[in-house]
Scaffold this active site. Sequence first.
Site, PDB file in Angstrom:
ATOM      1  N   ASP A  10       0.871  -1.187   0.000  1.00  0.00           N
ATOM      2  CA  ASP A  10       0.000   0.000   0.000  1.00  0.00           C
ATOM      3  C   ASP A  10       0.900   1.227   0.000  1.00  0.00           C
ATOM      4  OD1 ASP A  10      -2.320   1.650   0.231  1.00  0.00           O
ATOM      5  OD2 ASP A  10      -1.975   1.826   2.379  1.00  0.00           O
ATOM      6  N   SER A  11       0.297   2.381  -0.261  1.00  0.00           N
ATOM      7  CA  SER A  11       1.046   3.639  -0.196  1.00  0.00           C
ATOM      8  C   SER A  11       1.456   3.960   1.243  1.00  0.00           C
ATOM      9  CB  SER A  11       0.177   4.773  -0.733  1.00  0.00           C
ATOM     10  OG  SER A  11      -0.970   4.903   0.087  1.00  0.00           O
ATOM     11  N   CYS A  73      -4.429  -1.283  -2.094  1.00  0.00           N
ATOM     12  CA  CYS A  73      -4.555   0.161  -2.313  1.00  0.00           C
ATOM     13  C   CYS A  73      -5.475   0.344  -3.515  1.00  0.00           C
ATOM     14  CB  CYS A  73      -3.166   0.727  -2.589  1.00  0.00           C
ATOM     15  SG  CYS A  73      -3.126   2.456  -3.071  1.00  0.00           S
ATOM     16  N   GLU A 151      -1.727   9.156   7.912  1.00  0.00           N
ATOM     17  CA  GLU A 151      -0.292   8.820   7.936  1.00  0.00           C
ATOM     18  C   GLU A 151       0.448   9.542   9.066  1.00  0.00           C
ATOM     19  OE1 GLU A 151       1.840   6.772   5.991  1.00  0.00           O
ATOM     20  OE2 GLU A 151       0.006   5.803   5.268  1.00  0.00           O
ATOM     21  N   CYS A 183     -10.879   3.663  -0.175  1.00  0.00           N
ATOM     22  CA  CYS A 183      -9.445   3.814   0.089  1.00  0.00           C
ATOM     23  C   CYS A 183      -9.145   2.971   1.329  1.00  0.00           C
ATOM     24  CB  CYS A 183      -9.126   5.286   0.362  1.00  0.00           C
ATOM     25  SG  CYS A 183      -7.458   5.593   0.976  1.00  0.00           S
ATOM     26  N   HIS A 185      -7.078   3.250   3.597  1.00  0.00           N
ATOM     27  CA  HIS A 185      -6.809   3.997   4.825  1.00  0.00           C
ATOM     28  C   HIS A 185      -8.106   4.305   5.593  1.00  0.00           C
ATOM     29  CE1 HIS A 185      -2.839   4.768   3.072  1.00  0.00           C
ATOM     30  NE2 HIS A 185      -2.459   5.392   4.172  1.00  0.00           N
TER      31      HIS A 185
HETATM   32  N1  DGL Z   1      -4.656   3.316   0.673  1.00  0.00           N
HETATM   33  C1  DGL Z   1      -4.644   4.006  -0.587  1.00  0.00           C
HETATM   34  C2  DGL Z   1      -5.911   3.687  -1.366  1.00  0.00           C
HETATM   35  O1  DGL Z   1      -6.560   2.699  -1.070  1.00  0.00           O
HETATM   36  C3  DGL Z   1      -4.361   5.456  -0.340  1.00  0.00           C
HETATM   37  C4  DGL Z   1      -3.943   6.184  -1.551  1.00  0.00           C
HETATM   38  C5  DGL Z   1      -3.068   7.358  -1.286  1.00  0.00           C
HETATM   39  O2  DGL Z   1      -1.939   7.158  -0.846  1.00  0.00           O
HETATM   40  O3  DGL Z   1      -3.517   8.464  -1.600  1.00  0.00           O
HETATM   41  O4  DGL Z   1      -6.278   4.358  -2.293  1.00  0.00           O
END
Ligand code: DGL
Length: 262
Positions: A10-11, A73, A151, A183, A185
């Site tokens: 993931d990011s 993600c 984050e 998302c 997150h």
């Molecule tokens: N967890 C990522 C998603 O599902 C976040 C994306 C981001 O870093 O903007 O889209």
Amino acid sequence: MSDKPIGIFDSGVGGTSIWKEIQKLMPYENTIYLADSANAPYGAKSQEDILALSIKNTELLLDKGCKLIVVACNTATTNAISHLRQHYDVPFIGIEPAIKPAALKSKSRKVGVLATKGTLASSLFHSTSENHAAGIEILEQEGSGLVPLIEEGEIQTDATKKLLQRYLNPMLAEGIDYLVLGCTHYPYLIPVLQEILPENVKIIDSGEAVARQTKTILEKRDLAISTSTNCEHQFFTNSNVELLEQFLNDVDANLNVKYLDF
Ligand code: DGL
């Protein structure tokens, strides 16, 4: 092969919401998780950048011997998964906003989707909306600024609540009865969302479905672990180790969280 790990990226810390669903369903599988927090958020980046970051994460997981990769993600899935599937041999499981179940259940025929700019702009998101939500009004809202707050570990704070109110009030005024969290997150925001949303508005995310799909594909490809041994869970972040640990502190398993420059 079957005792090789499942790779997940993931990011940042958000994909741990997916890792938890996978671990709950398949506690005997080994896993490696990459949190690319140094490059978060992905959501405002160009498609080329999202693709390049997804390739970098994939190649690292393949170097570490992963048998299957979960793109935990929505932004990376909707912008990069078809390329990844074409260029690498392992199976890929992606995550997309759960528009289909929300559209099937909605009585008001109005569904809100909170997701990143990159997800909402993707052609995959548009084709899913067209194919699975005919006759349903989809109210899209970019969640700009939410991933950076998460984050930073800012979840139950005034800043986060205010931003969510700003994003949700217009769709509540329109009469949505389902809110799709697009998302990985955002499941961490559920306690705050529940303070804002009236009781008739239900939240839907795709985490459990992704874990089920991962299990199905592992079994179909004969990749599911065959003997239950002491499994290993390795987590790598290219940013803040303590933050990643915080997002895992409700997990009752043996975890190994480390910094890695990737
Ligand atoms: N967890 C990522 C998603 O599902 C976040 C994306 C981001 O870093 O903007 O889209």
